[in-house]
Design a protein around this motif. Structure first.
Motif, PDB file in Angstrom:
ATOM      1  N   THR A 251       0.949  -1.283   0.006  1.00 21.08           N
ATOM      2  CA  THR A 251       0.106   0.124   0.053  1.00 21.08           C
ATOM      3  C   THR A 251       0.918   1.234   0.080  1.00 21.08           C
ATOM      4  O   THR A 251       2.106   1.010   0.286  1.00 21.08           O
ATOM      5  N   LEU A 252       0.560   2.218  -0.312  1.00 20.27           N
ATOM      6  CA  LEU A 252       1.104   3.626  -0.431  1.00 20.27           C
ATOM      7  C   LEU A 252       0.877   4.658   0.802  1.00 20.27           C
ATOM      8  O   LEU A 252      -0.239   4.848   1.056  1.00 20.27           O
ATOM      9  N   ASN A 253       2.112   5.232   1.319  1.00 20.89           N
ATOM     10  CA  ASN A 253       1.850   6.124   2.220  1.00 20.89           C
ATOM     11  C   ASN A 253       3.193   6.963   1.997  1.00 20.89           C
ATOM     12  O   ASN A 253       4.255   6.867   2.551  1.00 20.89           O
TER      13      ASN A 253
ATOM     14  N   THR B 242       1.000   9.132   9.713  1.00 22.39           N
ATOM     15  CA  THR B 242       1.093   8.109  10.721  1.00 22.39           C
ATOM     16  C   THR B 242       0.009   7.363  10.840  1.00 22.39           C
ATOM     17  O   THR B 242      -0.392   6.414  11.028  1.00 22.39           O
ATOM     18  N   GLU B 243      -1.360   8.494  11.104  1.00 21.11           N
ATOM     19  CA  GLU B 243      -2.465   8.044  11.270  1.00 21.11           C
ATOM     20  C   GLU B 243      -3.194   7.105  10.159  1.00 21.11           C
ATOM     21  O   GLU B 243      -4.212   6.502  10.603  1.00 21.11           O
TER      22      GLU B 243
ATOM     23  N   PRO C 112      -3.521  -0.214  11.896  1.00 24.74           N
ATOM     24  CA  PRO C 112      -3.396  -0.592  13.389  1.00 24.74           C
ATOM     25  C   PRO C 112      -2.805  -1.572  13.745  1.00 24.74           C
ATOM     26  O   PRO C 112      -2.711  -2.586  12.846  1.00 24.74           O
ATOM     27  N   PRO C 113      -1.848  -1.700  15.018  1.00 26.10           N
ATOM     28  CA  PRO C 113      -1.345  -2.700  15.511  1.00 26.10           C
ATOM     29  C   PRO C 113      -2.221  -3.953  15.447  1.00 26.10           C
ATOM     30  O   PRO C 113      -3.377  -3.826  15.724  1.00 26.10           O
ATOM     31  N   GLU C 114      -1.639  -5.071  14.866  1.00 28.14           N
ATOM     32  CA  GLU C 114      -2.671  -6.414  14.846  1.00 28.14           C
ATOM     33  C   GLU C 114      -1.821  -7.492  15.247  1.00 28.14           C
ATOM     34  O   GLU C 114      -0.767  -7.747  14.666  1.00 28.14           O
TER      35      GLU C 114
ATOM     36  N   ALA D 117       5.998   9.080  16.545  1.00 28.49           N
ATOM     37  CA  ALA D 117       4.590   9.514  16.737  1.00 28.49           C
ATOM     38  C   ALA D 117       4.042   8.629  17.595  1.00 28.49           C
ATOM     39  O   ALA D 117       2.688   8.334  17.696  1.00 28.49           O
ATOM     40  N   GLY D 118       4.693   7.556  18.180  1.00 32.22           N
ATOM     41  CA  GLY D 118       4.552   6.596  19.243  1.00 32.22           C
ATOM     42  C   GLY D 118       4.160   5.415  18.763  1.00 32.22           C
ATOM     43  O   GLY D 118       3.661   4.241  19.345  1.00 32.22           O
ATOM     44  N   ARG D 119       4.357   4.880  17.403  1.00 34.87           N
ATOM     45  CA  ARG D 119       4.184   3.682  16.865  1.00 34.87           C
ATOM     46  C   ARG D 119       5.432   2.944  17.060  1.00 34.87           C
ATOM     47  O   ARG D 119       6.306   2.640  16.077  1.00 34.87           O
ATOM     48  N   ASN D 120       5.511   2.544  18.248  1.00 34.25           N
ATOM     49  CA  ASN D 120       6.764   1.388  18.596  1.00 34.25           C
ATOM     50  C   ASN D 120       6.640   0.152  18.016  1.00 34.25           C
ATOM     51  O   ASN D 120       7.678  -0.784  18.216  1.00 34.25           O
TER      52      ASN D 120
END
Length: 120
Positions: A47-49, A56-57, A61-63, A88-91
């Motif tokens: 996917t693209l970002n 970041t949003e 989500p973590p899964e 951004a907190g996505r450890n």
């Protein structure tokens, strides 16, 4: 508190592990190249970002049982994106495919052209 990017925690994912993770669904691959690069050829299932407008949003989500892996052209932008995500907190996001699309193609792996999705 001043916003500073510290050096991200980086885990390299091998081509073999990337292929296996994409095949069994345990890897969610996020390409951080620009839209025109992505449209011209992407690793199937990615996917693209784009790093230039990195959101970041917009990341999955973590899964449990799933690992988010970043990729780019050659492994530089994906490390920058790891820094943004971790700041951004996505450890939970630490992995990137250092070969990028160049390594993928160089190994003879298939590339999807998705220009039609981008109105070309």
């Amino acid at each position: 508190m001043a916003e500073t990017l510290t050096k991200p925690i980086v885990e390299d994912v091998s081509l073999k592990d990337l292929k296996e993770g994409l095949a069994d669904g345990s890897i969610v691959l996020v390409d951080v190249r620009e839209p025109h690069e992505y449209a011209a050829g992407r690793i199937p299932g990615s996917t693209l970002n784009p790093l230039q407008s990195f959101n970041t949003e917009a990341l999955p989500p973590p899964e449990p049982g799933k690992r988010i892996v970043f990729s780019c052209r050659s492994g530089r932008r994906s490390i920058t994106a790891l820094g943004f995500a971790q700041a951004a907190g996505r450890n939970d996001i630490r992995a990137h495919y250092p070969g990028g699309i160049l390594g993928w193609e160089g190994a003879g792996e298939p590339v999807e052209n998705v220009e039609s999705e981008f109105g070309r």
